[in-house]
Design a protein around this motif. Structure first.
Motif, PDB file in Angstrom:
ATOM      1  N   TYR A  29       0.504  -1.412   0.063  1.00  0.00           N
ATOM      2  CA  TYR A  29      -0.045   0.185   0.018  1.00  0.00           C
ATOM      3  C   TYR A  29       0.642   1.607   0.101  1.00  0.00           C
ATOM      4  O   TYR A  29       0.343   2.443  -0.355  1.00  0.00           O
ATOM      5  N   LYS A  97      -4.572   3.658  -0.558  1.00  0.00           N
ATOM      6  CA  LYS A  97      -4.089   2.809  -0.778  1.00  0.00           C
ATOM      7  C   LYS A  97      -5.449   1.286  -0.279  1.00  0.00           C
ATOM      8  O   LYS A  97      -5.910   0.270  -0.043  1.00  0.00           O
ATOM      9  N   TYR A  98      -5.114   2.794   1.162  1.00  0.00           N
ATOM     10  CA  TYR A  98      -6.197   2.266   2.164  1.00  0.00           C
ATOM     11  C   TYR A  98      -6.769   2.632   3.111  1.00  0.00           C
ATOM     12  O   TYR A  98      -6.383   3.854   3.712  1.00  0.00           O
ATOM     13  N   ASN A 313       4.233   1.942   6.136  1.00  0.00           N
ATOM     14  CA  ASN A 313       3.098   2.759   5.530  1.00  0.00           C
ATOM     15  C   ASN A 313       2.952   3.721   6.141  1.00  0.00           C
ATOM     16  O   ASN A 313       3.012   3.429   7.210  1.00  0.00           O
ATOM     17  N   TYR A 349       4.265   2.514  -4.408  1.00  0.00           N
ATOM     18  CA  TYR A 349       3.609   1.638  -4.271  1.00  0.00           C
ATOM     19  C   TYR A 349       4.549   0.332  -5.070  1.00  0.00           C
ATOM     20  O   TYR A 349       5.149   0.316  -5.279  1.00  0.00           O
TER      21      TYR A 349
END
Ligand code: FHN
Length: 443
Positions: A29, A97-98, A313, A349
């Protein structure tokens, strides 16, 4: 003499990182969003004209605020301008991404219509299920959803900070069942959930519930295969949190990096990890006034890069207003980060630690499953010549700019694992940029 490991029933059940596809996705992510939204957003960090000198989502614990009054705020919860599609689109543009979303914070107010308490959005003027709308909108944009859940619940009569009497234990047993029911409910209602982000698990009562937290974790994982749960849920039978009595991480990733970032790779002890960060110095829920320094998008980009360069992350927090809109400062940071990510995301990423730490010009990241190494450059020397120290036995094959792949940069190898990379004459970067290097292994 080597220390004998302690025999544990409720310690870590795995040594080292998870190796499955769900965790590999988590690891790829790079950038995430955190959202703190709840009744505290209504008070905006102030009460009766006085500003609270703490994190806005903690305002109920301030002596100035009568609990009965706070606990009635749900009667005013009516976010008329809440537009989940807009939220998800803003997050998408930002490049996250999250998302981790507060289903229930410490005050106990549930943003989903839980059947186990009356204290939910269903009984507010708004009525509709907020969690469902967030889960659906983000999932539609291709952003994975993680649910934040505070075990500590100030609204629940059976919550205890410690278990000193028989009565405490009896009440807390009821509380544990309530917690299990709510979590089961969440995963059944929102089966798209990729993981749970636990909080409020630091009190003695919970630390004395190691066996329960262990069985709870296994139960939750049986409901959604591949579910990701960090190190804030469990305690071992001795009350150790995060790491068990043998120093092994209990959880799929280390959840201790809150508003701080490791300095070196050694600091992360070979674990997966994420860093959760506020834009102001502290405070996760909406506050009318942000005190102290507010991070710029530049700082957040650097923090993102730093985290990825150390194998973690970066998760940036947003605290929407009670009406469901974001403050302009947050919109700006999201927009500027997204603009940068659009051009430079290759270095974020699917990237990991490149076996080399911060250097004067910035950070290395490395594509997972690939030898490609990225240099994310934040500082350019006056002569435009970057001194690059590479991992042992590695030298530069070719260096080029990510934004202009046909521009091959001239390099000069020094007599150790180091080279100079010369930037094109006249290059005056206005934002952090990326150099891609192909490396050669020396035998
Ligand atoms: O007390 C909370 C705080 O309000 C916020 O939710 C953060 C987010 O990581 N967690 C707790 C402190 O660790």
């Amino acid at each position: 003499t080597t220390k004998q490991p302690v025999a544990l029933k409720h310690g870590a059940h795995r040594v080292g990182k998870r190796t499955d596809a769900d965790m590999a996705k988590w690891r790829s992510y790079g950038l995430g969003q955190f959202i703190h939204w709840g009744l505290y957003s209504i008070l905006e960090g102030k009460y009766n004209g006085k500003y609270y000198n703490g994190a806005a989502e903690w305002i109920r614990s301030w002596k100035e605020v009568p609990h009965a009054e706070y606990d009635s705020l749900y009667k005013q919860f009516n976010p008329e301008n809440f537009n989940p599609t807009q939220w998800a689109k803003m997050a998408k543009q930002m490049g996250v991404k999250y998302v981790t979303f507060t289903t229930k914070h410490h005050d106990g107010f549930c943003l989903w219509p839980s059947q186990y308490t009356q204290y939910t959005v269903a009984n507010s003027p708004y009525k509709k299920d907020i969690v469902k709308q967030v889960v659906d909108a983000y999932t539609k944009e291709g952003i994975d959803v993680y649910l934040y859940f505070s075990v500590m619940d100030w609204s629940h009569p059976d919550w205890r900070t410690d278990l000193k009497t028989k009565e405490d234990s009896v009440a807390f047993d009821r509380f544990k069942l309530f917690t299990k029911n709510q979590l089961t409910e969440l995963l059944k209602m929102y089966p798209q959930t990729k993981g749970l982000w636990f909080d409020g698990t630091w009190d003695t009562s919970w630390k004395k519930s190691g066996a329960f937290s262990d069985s709870l974790e296994q139960h939750l994982k049986s409901l959604i295969p591949g579910l990701i749960i960090g190190s804030r849920l469990r305690a071992d039978e001795f009350g150790n949190r995060h790491n068990d009595a043998n120093g092994v991480l209990m959880g799929d990733y280390e959840q201790g990096w809150e508003r701080k970032i490791p300095k070196t790779y050694a600091d992360v002890h070979g674990n997966d990890w994420d860093c959760v960060m506020t834009i102001p110095e502290n405070g996760w829920g909406y506050a009318e006034k942000w005190l102290g320094h507010w991070k710029t998008s530049y700082e957040c980009i650097e923090m993102t890069t730093q985290c990825v360069s150390l194998g973690g992350n970066f998760v940036l927090n947003f605290g929407p207003k009670a009406d469901g809109t974001f403050r302009p400062e947050e919109i700006t940071v999201a927009k500027e980060m997204g603009d940068w990510m659009k051009v430079n995301n290759a270095a974020i990423y699917d990237c990991e630690y490149a076996n080399c730490e911060k250097q004067d010009w910035g950070y290395f990241t490395k594509k997972q499953n690939d030898d490609k190494i990225y240099m994310v450059v934040f500082n350019v020397p006056i002569n435009g010549s970057l001194k690059v120290k590479l991992p042992k036995n590695t030298s530069i094959g070719k260096a080029s700019l990510l934004q202009a792949p046909s521009t091959v940069l001239s390099t000069e190898q020094l007599d150790y694992n180091a080279s100079y990379i010369q930037l094109p004459k006249g290059m005056k970067p206005t934002s952090p940029f990326v150099i891609v290097i192909d490396t050669k292994q020396q035998s």
